[in-house]
Design an enzyme around this catalytic site. Sequence first.
Site, PDB file in Angstrom:
ATOM      1  N   ARG A  47      21.864  45.992 -40.656  1.00 11.76           N
ATOM      2  CA  ARG A  47      22.449  47.165 -40.000  1.00 11.76           C
ATOM      3  C   ARG A  47      23.791  47.540 -40.611  1.00 11.76           C
ATOM      4  NH1 ARG A  47      26.928  49.361 -37.749  1.00 11.76           N
ATOM      5  NH2 ARG A  47      27.447  47.354 -36.811  1.00 11.76           N
ATOM      6  N   ASP A  48      24.794  46.737 -40.419  1.00 13.20           N
ATOM      7  CA  ASP A  48      26.142  47.077 -40.869  1.00 13.20           C
ATOM      8  C   ASP A  48      26.223  47.135 -42.385  1.00 13.20           C
ATOM      9  OD1 ASP A  48      28.824  47.728 -40.467  1.00 13.20           O
ATOM     10  OD2 ASP A  48      29.470  45.651 -40.608  1.00 13.20           O
ATOM     11  N   CYS A  85      33.503  49.196 -47.375  1.00 17.99           N
ATOM     12  CA  CYS A  85      34.555  49.593 -46.432  1.00 17.99           C
ATOM     13  C   CYS A  85      34.937  51.025 -46.756  1.00 17.99           C
ATOM     14  CB  CYS A  85      35.762  48.666 -46.560  1.00 17.99           C
ATOM     15  SG  CYS A  85      37.091  49.058 -45.407  1.00 17.99           S
TER      16      CYS A  85
END
Length: 302
Positions: free
Chosen positions: A14-15, A239
């Site tokens: 997911r992330d 990020c």
Amino acid sequence: MFPPHVTLVDVGPRDGLQNESQPVPAAAKIELVHRLQTAGLRQIEVTSYVSPKWVPQMADNAEVMAGIQRQTAVRYSVLTPNMKGFEGALAAQADEVVIFAAASEAFSQRNINCSIAESIERFRPVAEAARAHGMKVRAAVSCALGCPYQGEVSLDTVEEVVQRLLDIGTQHVGVADTIGVGTAGRVKAVMARALKHVPVAELSGHFHDTYGQALTNIYASLEMGIHTFDASVAGLGGCPYAKGATGNVATEDVVYLLHGLGIQTGIDLDALVDAGAYISGVLGRKPVSRVSNALLAKRQTS
């Protein structure tokens, strides 16, 4: 000095994958989950029920959840930002829902156009519905170690967010270093504030490796008795607030650290490396994990 056993939550499916610009087939996501559970992962963050307009990579959430061959010992969690998302999670028979709140007012306003308090209240019906249906509620406190917009985040604010999340029915709280700026001393200070309200068994760390501090921050957390951490196979994920940063700490690197400390994880490192190599192959690149690359190179030479 350290907990004898550590639980790792692999957030790669997911992330990790949600940040990929190229479409990843549902079949590959399902295969990744299968490989992770074969390697011994017992908590896997599979997908998110968000609008495909905002996160197109997760548009296949129902297909992925339906395609998993579930194991009774594994907890399958999904991110649910609202009641519509919860309805999808319920239909998919997810074991756990994940909600989130920032510890930075600037981040909350910039990303979801509301205050921290307002964002948490929006999750109250999700948490209540999940618990009513026997689903665990896990929350992430993002930007707990620093914010890309306001910089430093106060310990008081982190503690207040933790309290608010518990007030709406959260059962587990994860402290997240979203941009990877945290260092060991600050991590200990933040965790100490969270531990005033959260039992150590229901507190976890989610560390990005932007500045190369993730393993050090995990070590510092271990010294406090914390024994649950998020990690991402092959270091999947980036990020968006620090271009070029590696993002999530790699599960392989965390397992190597823990096993070196004599801490049990129940994870087969070689099988985990295989899982990371598989999904990295699908993406057409090498794993970010240093341990994975070292062990894969060692296999080739032997």
